[in-house]
Design an enzyme around this catalytic site. Structure first.
Site, PDB file in Angstrom:
ATOM      1  N   LYS A  97       0.847  -1.200   0.000  1.00 21.98           N
ATOM      2  CA  LYS A  97       0.000   0.000   0.000  1.00 21.98           C
ATOM      3  C   LYS A  97       0.877   1.242   0.000  1.00 21.98           C
ATOM      4  O   LYS A  97       1.576   1.515   0.973  1.00 21.98           O
ATOM      5  CB  LYS A  97      -0.922   0.049   1.223  1.00 21.98           C
ATOM      6  CG  LYS A  97      -2.001   1.141   1.076  1.00 21.98           C
ATOM      7  CD  LYS A  97      -2.611   1.574   2.384  1.00 21.98           C
ATOM      8  CE  LYS A  97      -1.812   2.651   3.060  1.00 21.98           C
ATOM      9  NZ  LYS A  97      -1.877   3.977   2.362  1.00 21.98           N
ATOM     10  N   GLU A 116      10.303   0.770  10.582  1.00 21.61           N
ATOM     11  CA  GLU A 116      11.269   1.869  10.462  1.00 21.61           C
ATOM     12  C   GLU A 116      10.476   3.150  10.660  1.00 21.61           C
ATOM     13  O   GLU A 116       9.686   3.547   9.806  1.00 21.61           O
ATOM     14  CB  GLU A 116      11.959   1.829   9.090  1.00 21.61           C
ATOM     15  CG  GLU A 116      13.237   2.647   9.040  1.00 21.61           C
ATOM     16  CD  GLU A 116      13.043   3.993   8.379  1.00 21.61           C
ATOM     17  OE1 GLU A 116      12.882   4.986   9.138  1.00 21.61           O
ATOM     18  OE2 GLU A 116      13.047   4.062   7.148  1.00 21.61           O
ATOM     19  N   CYS A 132      13.366  10.477   7.765  1.00 20.04           N
ATOM     20  CA  CYS A 132      13.301   9.938   9.125  1.00 20.04           C
ATOM     21  C   CYS A 132      14.640  10.067   9.849  1.00 20.04           C
ATOM     22  O   CYS A 132      14.677  10.266  11.065  1.00 20.04           O
ATOM     23  CB  CYS A 132      12.878   8.468   9.101  1.00 20.04           C
ATOM     24  SG  CYS A 132      11.218   8.182   8.487  1.00 20.04           S
ATOM     25  N   GLU A 184       9.769  15.210  16.327  1.00 21.48           N
ATOM     26  CA  GLU A 184      10.170  15.149  14.925  1.00 21.48           C
ATOM     27  C   GLU A 184       9.360  16.167  14.125  1.00 21.48           C
ATOM     28  O   GLU A 184       8.140  16.065  14.014  1.00 21.48           O
ATOM     29  CB  GLU A 184       9.941  13.741  14.374  1.00 21.48           C
ATOM     30  CG  GLU A 184      10.455  13.571  12.960  1.00 21.48           C
ATOM     31  CD  GLU A 184      10.249  12.165  12.425  1.00 21.48           C
ATOM     32  OE1 GLU A 184      11.105  11.692  11.660  1.00 21.48           O
ATOM     33  OE2 GLU A 184       9.225  11.537  12.776  1.00 21.48           O
TER      34      GLU A 184
END
Length: 477
Positions: free
Chosen positions: A183, A257, A291, A388
């Site tokens: 997906k 991850e 990331c 983040e």
């Protein structure tokens, strides 16, 4: 010295071969999804690029059944040397269609064409080349004689590196004998669906790869499907935690991850001009939508002012604008929602007393853009030092001793990556052993290779992708 003026150098958007409509890919064919169609947007112009058919929960079941049939009847029984031929074909087709894929990625994602052209697409091809080489050598990978594939892999990828994350997931899965239902992210489905065309060109057996566009509910249905043996997810920590809860108690193998808040540590003996280039690459590459971005800069106190001066000058030369212009350094933020999140966190930095410096570069009136920003006088308790941001925003903190640098670098719930800048090799080795990070770069940043495993600790996830180590995630060992 003045800044060079660059004439516009746009890549032709016609190279993307945009279609008005795209459809899910199931069992080797493009099919009408029974979900609500979505419109994918060019974040640089806010124009609709295409309408994309999406899957429903029932389509997920159809795709998983197709993947299971292909696994049982063809793919798991095929010799590794034969599987390798398909992966090699896919890699070569990605190279042949590289300009098309690069332009399409920049249109759909907003990243500069020079990044999609020079980084994303070539590295995606490299992952298929690399894993094709492993397909007939799994007996020698260190996981015992005759390691077995797991079965059907359900994979969910993010919007920051759509084609590259697809390659990270699909290449090892296919090389080890698994079949895939993937997906793509809701805002960036187009290169995944062109990859489905590549699977057809490569004459990949039907059902080996299936691609289902859709929103989070489709990802959840895929993760929770009872006939999926392996789940691989790259994305936010919050969703990663939800996936862990969803599959707890099942026999599904999982790799995650997730987010990061990487420390980029600069010591007083570092080559400063080189370090500044690494700092800029570490946080402003792909608009900070990375990331493992070096979003926390830790600078030794004695050189902090010099580094900030050099950094501000260098950032002021970055060109923000049209992602298809070959001279653009900073493209568009991927969505209005992400832009709002970035603005909210930047406002929190102002409110908590950090000193904000923003590049004087002109910002387009239309589209989702945010000028490169550097915060100094940042304290570890501030949100901009802990959360983040996932945008072109750098937080600068200072330290006095190596021990203090280690403590500050590890003062985060994340643990994906870190950088060290110093001329002392002994200090690099000492500090790398102290840092709780899956990847530590020394006197560089954002270097990737398909042969090198990548992954994190703590709230950055677990498991590794790439290299010999990454094969284990798709093998029954």
């Amino acid at each position: 010295m003045g800044i060079f003026e660059y004439a516009p150098a746009p890549e032709s958007r016609d190279l993307a071969n945009l279609k008005p409509h795209y459809r899910p890919f199931v069992n080797g064919e493009f099919v009408d999804g029974s979900g609500e169609p979505l419109k994918t947007i060019n974040p640089a112009t806010e124009e609709v690029l295409a309408e994309v058919g999406t899957a429903s929960v029932s389509d997920v079941d159809i795709a998983v059944k197709a993947a299971r049939k292909a696994y049982n009847s063809v793919w798991s029984k095929m010799p590794g040397s034969e599987r390798a031929k398909y992966l090699f074909r896919i890699a070569r087709l990605i190279q042949e269609r590289s300009r098309e894929l690069a332009v399409l990625e920049s249109l759909d994602n907003g990243k500069p064409i020079k990044e999609s052209r020079d980084s994303d697409v070539p590295t995606a091809a490299a992952h298929f080349f690399y894993h094709a080489g492993w397909a007939d050598k799994l007996d020698y990978a260190g996981y015992g004689p005759n390691p077995k594939p797991l079965g059907v892999a359900g994979q969910v990828i993010p919007w920051n590196f759509p084609l590259l994350m697809l390659a990270w997931k699909i290449a090892p899965a296919l090389a080890t004998g698994n079949t895939v239902v993937l997906k793509p992210a809701e805002t960036t489905p187009l290169t995944a669906l062109v990859f489905a065309e590549i699977c057809q060109q490569a004459e990949l057996p039907p059902g080996v790869v299936n691609i289902l566009p859709g929103a989070g509910d489709i990802g959840a249905a895929l993760v929770g499907h009872g006939d999926v043996n392996k789940v691989a997810f790259t994305g936010s920590t919050e969703v990663g935690k939800a996936i862990q809860r969803q599959i707890a108690g099942t026999a599904k193998k999982l790799t995650l991850e997730l987010g990061g808040k990487a420390a980029n540590v600069v010591f007083d003996d570092a080559p400063l001009d080189q370090a500044v280039e690494g700092i800029v690459n570490g946080i402003f590459f792909n608009q900070g939508h990375v990331c493992c971005a070096g979003s926390r800069l830790l600078v030794q106190e004695s050189i902090a002012e010099e580094v900030l001066e050099k950094l501000r000058h260098r950032v002021s030369t970055l060109r923000l604008g049209d992602p298809l212009d070959k001279n653009t350094d900073i493209g568009a933020i991927n969505s209005a929602e992400q832009l709002a999140k970035i603005k909210g966190l930047v406002e929190s930095g102002d409110a908590e007393g950090a000193e904000r410096w923003t590049s004087p570069c002109p910002v387009p009136e239309r589209g989702f853009f945010f000028a490169p920003t550097v915060f100094s006088d940042v304290q570890q308790s501030m949100r901009i030092a802990r959360e983040e941001i996932f945008g072109p925003v750098l937080s600068v903190l200072t330290f006095r001793t190596p021990d203090e640098a280690v403590t500050m670098a590890n003062n985060t719930p994340y643990g994906l990556s870190a950088g060290i800048w110093t001329e002392k090799g002994s200090r690099i080795l000492w500090m790398a052993n102290q840092l709780r990070a899956g990847v530590v770069w020394a006197n560089t940043f954002n270097r990737f290779d398909p042969a090198a495993p990548f992954g994190g600790y703590q709230e950055s996830g677990f498991g590794r992708e790439g290299g010999r180590t990454g094969l284990e995630a798709y093998l029954d060992v």
